[in-house]
Write an enzyme that holds these catalytic residues in place. Sequence first.
Site, PDB file in Angstrom:
ATOM      1  N   TYR A  72      17.996  49.624  41.205  1.00  0.00           N
ATOM      2  CA  TYR A  72      19.289  49.767  41.898  1.00  0.00           C
ATOM      3  C   TYR A  72      19.410  48.734  43.009  1.00  0.00           C
ATOM      4  CZ  TYR A  72      23.378  52.039  43.936  1.00  0.00           C
ATOM      5  OH  TYR A  72      24.641  52.300  44.396  1.00  0.00           O
ATOM      6  N   PHE A 124      46.442  31.923  38.367  1.00  0.00           N
ATOM      7  CA  PHE A 124      46.280  32.656  37.113  1.00  0.00           C
ATOM      8  C   PHE A 124      46.944  34.028  37.215  1.00  0.00           C
ATOM      9  CE2 PHE A 124      43.528  35.304  34.307  1.00  0.00           C
ATOM     10  CZ  PHE A 124      43.880  34.710  33.121  1.00  0.00           C
ATOM     11  N   ASP A 125      47.261  34.644  36.069  1.00  0.00           N
ATOM     12  CA  ASP A 125      48.029  35.897  36.103  1.00  0.00           C
ATOM     13  C   ASP A 125      47.346  37.030  36.866  1.00  0.00           C
ATOM     14  OD1 ASP A 125      46.227  35.986  34.011  1.00  0.00           O
ATOM     15  OD2 ASP A 125      47.473  37.204  32.709  1.00  0.00           O
ATOM     16  N   ASP A 215      39.300  29.276  42.512  1.00  0.00           N
ATOM     17  CA  ASP A 215      39.224  30.165  41.375  1.00  0.00           C
ATOM     18  C   ASP A 215      38.506  29.330  40.323  1.00  0.00           C
ATOM     19  OD1 ASP A 215      39.526  31.677  39.149  1.00  0.00           O
ATOM     20  OD2 ASP A 215      41.684  31.959  39.325  1.00  0.00           O
ATOM     21  N   ALA A 217      36.652  29.712  37.467  1.00  0.00           N
ATOM     22  CA  ALA A 217      36.249  30.165  36.127  1.00  0.00           C
ATOM     23  C   ALA A 217      35.787  29.014  35.230  1.00  0.00           C
ATOM     24  CB  ALA A 217      37.405  30.911  35.464  1.00  0.00           C
ATOM     25  N   LYS A 258      33.844  32.857  31.382  1.00  0.00           N
ATOM     26  CA  LYS A 258      34.322  31.531  30.956  1.00  0.00           C
ATOM     27  C   LYS A 258      33.128  30.570  30.939  1.00  0.00           C
ATOM     28  CE  LYS A 258      38.250  33.727  31.556  1.00  0.00           C
ATOM     29  NZ  LYS A 258      38.954  33.776  32.803  1.00  0.00           N
ATOM     30  N   HIS A 450      52.388  41.688  29.780  1.00  0.00           N
ATOM     31  CA  HIS A 450      52.137  41.079  28.464  1.00  0.00           C
ATOM     32  C   HIS A 450      51.014  41.765  27.688  1.00  0.00           C
ATOM     33  CE1 HIS A 450      48.637  38.125  29.327  1.00  0.00           C
ATOM     34  NE2 HIS A 450      48.658  38.998  30.289  1.00  0.00           N
TER      35      HIS A 450
HETATM   36  C1  LIG Z   1      39.962  34.707  33.382  1.00  0.00           C
HETATM   37  C2  LIG Z   1      40.409  34.218  34.663  1.00  0.00           C
HETATM   38  C3  LIG Z   1      40.460  35.070  35.773  1.00  0.00           C
HETATM   39  C4  LIG Z   1      40.163  36.545  35.692  1.00  0.00           C
HETATM   40  O1  LIG Z   1      38.899  36.804  35.252  1.00  0.00           O
HETATM   41  P1  LIG Z   1      38.523  38.083  34.368  1.00  0.00           P
HETATM   42  O2  LIG Z   1      37.062  37.914  34.153  1.00  0.00           O
HETATM   43  O3  LIG Z   1      39.331  38.011  33.107  1.00  0.00           O
HETATM   44  O4  LIG Z   1      38.852  39.281  35.152  1.00  0.00           O
HETATM   45  C5  LIG Z   1      40.858  34.513  36.972  1.00  0.00           C
HETATM   46  N1  LIG Z   1      41.201  33.227  37.068  1.00  0.00           N
HETATM   47  C6  LIG Z   1      41.154  32.380  36.018  1.00  0.00           C
HETATM   48  C7  LIG Z   1      41.538  30.958  36.183  1.00  0.00           C
HETATM   49  C8  LIG Z   1      40.778  32.851  34.781  1.00  0.00           C
HETATM   50  O5  LIG Z   1      40.773  32.025  33.736  1.00  0.00           O
END
Ligand SMILES: *Cc1c(COP(=O)(O)O)cnc(C)c1O
Length: 458
Positions: A72, A124-125, A215, A217, A258, A450
Site C-alpha cells: 500500500y 483536449f476534450d 498536457d 500525453a 498514449k 459524444h
Molecule cells: C487522452 C488525453 C487526455 C485524457 O487522458 P485519459 O487517460 O483518456 O483520461 C488528456 N489530454 C490529451 C491530449 C489526451 O490525448
Amino acid sequence: MKLPFAESYKIKSVETIKKSTVEERKNWIKEAKYNLFNLKSHQVFVDLLTDSGTGAMSDKQWSAIMEGDESYAGASSYFHLKDAIKDITGFEYFLPTHQGRAAENVLFSALIKEGDIIPGNAQFDTTKGHIEYRKATAVDCTIDEANHPSLNHPFKGNVDLEKLETVLKKYPKEKIPLIIVTITCNSAGGQPVSMENMKDVKKLADKYDIPVFYDAARFAENAYFIKIREKGYQNKSIRSIIKEMFSFADGMTMSSKKDAIVNMGGFIGFRHREDFEKATEFGILFEGFITYGGMSGRDMNALAQGLYEGTEFDYLETRIGQVAYLGQKLKDAGIPVQYPFGGHAIFVDAKSFLPYVPIEQYVAQTLAVELYIEGGVRGVEIGTLLADRDPVTRKNRYPEVEWLRLAIPRRVYTNNHMNFTAAALINVFERRNEITTGFKIVKEAPLLRHFTVELEKI
Ligand SMILES: *Cc1c(COP(=O)(O)O)cnc(C)c1O
C-alpha cells in the site's frame, strides 16, 4: 537501393479479429444509435477509435508486471516509476493517477476556481471538460494555420503568442492560474509544438508570472517531430530533446495510455514542491495514497518500462512512419487530410470530403459511420458532437474543421491493416456525392456528449 521502412519489433503474441458483412454492420450501427462508442469490439475489424490504452505492451513490460510490488505504501514499483519520470522528464515530484483525466481532476482541483481563464492550444476534450466543470473558461490560442488542413506548417500545434498575450493582458494574474500547452496538440490533428514556441510561451508566462503546465500525453511523438523538423535538433537525442522541452514547464499531466504504451495509467509531474503538496491533498482524496494513486504496483512497473520504450528513436520512427504511411495513401487518392500528418492519427477533413451534408447534420460523424459500414473500420468524430454545446447559450459549437480521426494504436496493426483502411475510405470517397444527409440527435448528455449521444438518420 535505399532500404525500405520496417517495424523495429517482431510479434510474439497475437489476437484474432473478426471480419463481418456490410449487412451485419448496417444493423449493428443502427442498434448502436449511430454512435461508434456503442459498438462491441467484435463488430469492428480495424479499430482506429483511439490510440489511448490500446497499445501492445512489450515482453519487458509484461515481465515488469510480474515484479510489481503491491504494498500500500512505499512500494518498489512507485520508486521505479518515480526514478523513470525524473530521468526522462526532469520533474522531481510526481503523483500517480489512474489516467490522464484523473491527473487533470487532481491538478485542477488544486489550481482552478470558478471564473478562471485557462489559455492554451486547443485543449483536449477532457481537459476542457474539467475546466468547464469548474465554471472556468478554456481559451484556444492555437495558431490559425492549424485550421487549414492543406497548409504545410511543421508545427501546427504552436501557441499564437499574440493571442496568448492578449489573454494575459486582459485578465488579472489571479484569474489565470495556469497556461496549458498540449503536446502534441490532439485537437489540431496530433500536431507538434516547436521547441522555440515552448521557450517563447515560457518567457511570456514568466513576464506575467503564470505557471505553464504541459498536457503531455504525446510528449515523445512531439520530441520526434522536433528532431526531424526543427533546425538545430537533428543531431540531438530524443531523450535530450524531451528534457529540454520539459525545462520550459512547471509541471505536466500525463495520460500514460498514449506515449508510455500502457493500457491504463497517468500521473502529474511537478517542478515545485508547493504545487506537489497542494495537489497531494486531492490526489489522496480522489485517487489513493501518494505511492500508488489509482494504480496497481504492477502497472506502475509496466509504465516505468514503457516510458523508456516510448522514447526510443527507432520505436518512434516506426510508429510515426506507420501513421504517415496511411496518410500518404489517402493523400495520393485525393482525400483531404490534415497535412503534415500528425503523430498518432490521420485527420480527415470531413467537410471537404462530404460537401453535400449540411453542417447541422454532423458531417464528420456521417463520414465515420460510412467508413464503418464500408469496411468495419472504426474511427471517431472530432467535430460538432465532440465540441459540445456552449455552456451559456446551449447552442451547438461548430468547430472550423470537422475531422474524422483515424487513430493508430501503438505496435498493434500491420501496414496491411493500413492498406485495408485506406481502401475502405477510398471506396467511400468514390461514392461521396451520393452521401447528402447526416444525422440528428435524439439524446445527449450536457457535457462530453459524444461518448453517449444517440442519433437518428435524416
Ligand atoms: C487522452 C488525453 C487526455 C485524457 O487522458 P485519459 O487517460 O483518456 O483520461 C488528456 N489530454 C490529451 C491530449 C489526451 O490525448
